[in-house]
Design a protein around this motif. Structure first.
Motif, mmCIF file in Angstrom:
data_model
loop_
_atom_site.group_PDB
_atom_site.id
_atom_site.type_symbol
_atom_site.label_atom_id
_atom_site.label_comp_id
_atom_site.label_asym_id
_atom_site.label_seq_id
_atom_site.Cartn_x
_atom_site.Cartn_y
_atom_site.Cartn_z
ATOM 1 N N TYR A 1 30.409 57.174 36.070
ATOM 2 C CA TYR A 1 29.753 56.984 37.360
ATOM 3 C C TYR A 1 28.994 55.657 37.350
ATOM 4 O O TYR A 1 27.970 55.528 36.695
ATOM 5 N N PHE A 2 29.530 54.687 38.070
ATOM 6 C CA PHE A 2 28.932 53.358 38.175
ATOM 7 C C PHE A 2 28.709 53.049 39.651
ATOM 8 O O PHE A 2 29.439 53.541 40.508
ATOM 9 N N HIS A 3 27.728 52.221 39.923
ATOM 10 C CA HIS A 3 27.575 51.735 41.295
ATOM 11 C C HIS A 3 27.464 50.216 41.300
ATOM 12 O O HIS A 3 26.984 49.623 40.344
ATOM 13 N N PRO A 4 27.948 49.589 42.373
ATOM 14 C CA PRO A 4 27.834 48.132 42.479
ATOM 15 C C PRO A 4 26.365 47.746 42.511
ATOM 16 O O PRO A 4 25.560 48.421 43.139
ATOM 17 N N TRP A 5 26.031 46.658 41.854
ATOM 18 C CA TRP A 5 24.634 46.287 41.747
ATOM 19 C C TRP A 5 24.376 44.872 42.242
ATOM 20 O O TRP A 5 23.591 44.648 43.154
ATOM 21 N N ILE A 6 25.045 43.880 41.671
ATOM 22 C CA ILE A 6 24.816 42.497 42.088
ATOM 23 C C ILE A 6 26.149 41.826 42.402
ATOM 24 O O ILE A 6 27.032 41.755 41.553
ATOM 25 N N LEU A 7 26.285 41.347 43.640
ATOM 26 C CA LEU A 7 27.439 40.558 44.043
ATOM 27 C C LEU A 7 27.002 39.106 44.011
ATOM 28 O O LEU A 7 26.129 38.697 44.773
ATOM 29 N N SER A 8 27.564 38.337 43.105
ATOM 30 C CA SER A 8 27.126 36.960 42.906
ATOM 31 C C SER A 8 28.232 35.981 43.259
ATOM 32 O O SER A 8 29.259 35.930 42.594
ATOM 33 N N CYS A 9 27.997 35.220 44.317
ATOM 34 C CA CYS A 9 28.938 34.154 44.690
ATOM 35 C C CYS A 9 28.450 32.808 44.219
ATOM 36 O O CYS A 9 29.129 31.810 44.393
ATOM 37 N N GLU A 10 27.275 32.772 43.622
ATOM 38 C CA GLU A 10 26.741 31.498 43.136
ATOM 39 C C GLU A 10 27.427 31.072 41.845
ATOM 40 O O GLU A 10 27.389 29.916 41.468
ATOM 41 N N GLU A 11 28.040 32.009 41.164
ATOM 42 C CA GLU A 11 28.712 31.714 39.903
ATOM 43 C C GLU A 11 30.185 31.440 40.164
ATOM 44 O O GLU A 11 30.737 31.815 41.189
ATOM 45 N N ASN A 12 30.828 30.801 39.207
ATOM 46 C CA ASN A 12 32.240 30.522 39.326
ATOM 47 C C ASN A 12 32.971 31.191 38.185
ATOM 48 O O ASN A 12 32.758 30.808 37.037
ATOM 49 N N PRO A 13 33.796 32.180 38.390
ATOM 50 C CA PRO A 13 34.182 32.753 39.666
ATOM 51 C C PRO A 13 33.126 33.742 40.179
ATOM 52 O O PRO A 13 32.320 34.256 39.399
ATOM 53 N N PRO A 14 33.172 34.021 41.488
ATOM 54 C CA PRO A 14 32.274 35.042 42.026
ATOM 55 C C PRO A 14 32.505 36.358 41.297
ATOM 56 O O PRO A 14 33.623 36.644 40.859
#
Length: 179
Positions: A128-141
């Motif tokens: 059981y995992f949940h999304p936590w941080i969506l990072s588009c500042e990094e390459n790749p997102p």
């Protein structure tokens, strides 16, 4: 008469498919991301993550919109379009990841987990995992997942190939997560 049986059978098969899914699906299906982007708590930060007025990175905190978990998004100001594109596909990405985790959950409990006293129910909870941080500042997102019941997590990566976003297990975007 045949139509009645078809409807009954299709309803039954839909219910059985829903019951077969142990992990949550469509967690982002009903979210209006345009509204979320307008109403989310927004911070400007510098490269070290400190809040500053002229920061080049925008952080969004979406905890108000999620009853069960908090999602944070980060993107460079000039990459807001990319962030919105990934948000638009987040539900389908999450469903693919949940499907993969569910297939892993169905495999026999490994010996090391048995030695630690894991039961089938306890073993299932480790998926059981949940999304936590969506990072588009990094390459790749990327999108970091956090475990609900164990001290664990993982990261998936995004790349646009042939005009379409895909999700990958590796930072080099070579090991695609199958849909």
């Amino acid at each position: 008469m045949l139509q009645i049986f078809k409807r009954l059978f299709s309803k039954k098969s839909q219910k059985s498919q829903e019951c077969e899914s142990i992990l949550p699906r469509n967690r982002f299906a009903d979210l209006d991301f345009e509204r979320v982007l307008k109403s989310g708590t927004c911070y400007r930060v510098d490269e070290e993550g400190r809040c500053v007025e002229d920061g080049k990175i925008t952080l969004f905190d979406f905890s108000v919109d999620f009853a069960e978990f908090e999602l944070i998004g980060a993107f460079k100001i000039e990459e807001e379009d990319q962030f919105q594109q990934l948000l638009a596909h987040l539900n389908s990405f999450d469903n693919v990841i949940q499907s993969y985790l569910e297939s892993e959950m169905q495999k026999p409990i490994p010996q090391y987990a048995k030695d630690l006293g894991y039961t089938q129910k306890r073993w299932e909870k480790t998926f059981y995992f949940h999304p936590w941080i969506l990072s588009c500042e990094e390459n790749p997102p990327n999108l970091q997942y956090l475990a609900d019941y164990v001290n664990n997590g993982f990261t998936v990566y995004f790349a646009k190939k042939h005009g379409r976003w895909k999700v990958y297990w590796d930072e080099k975007c070579q090991n695609v997560i199958k849909e």
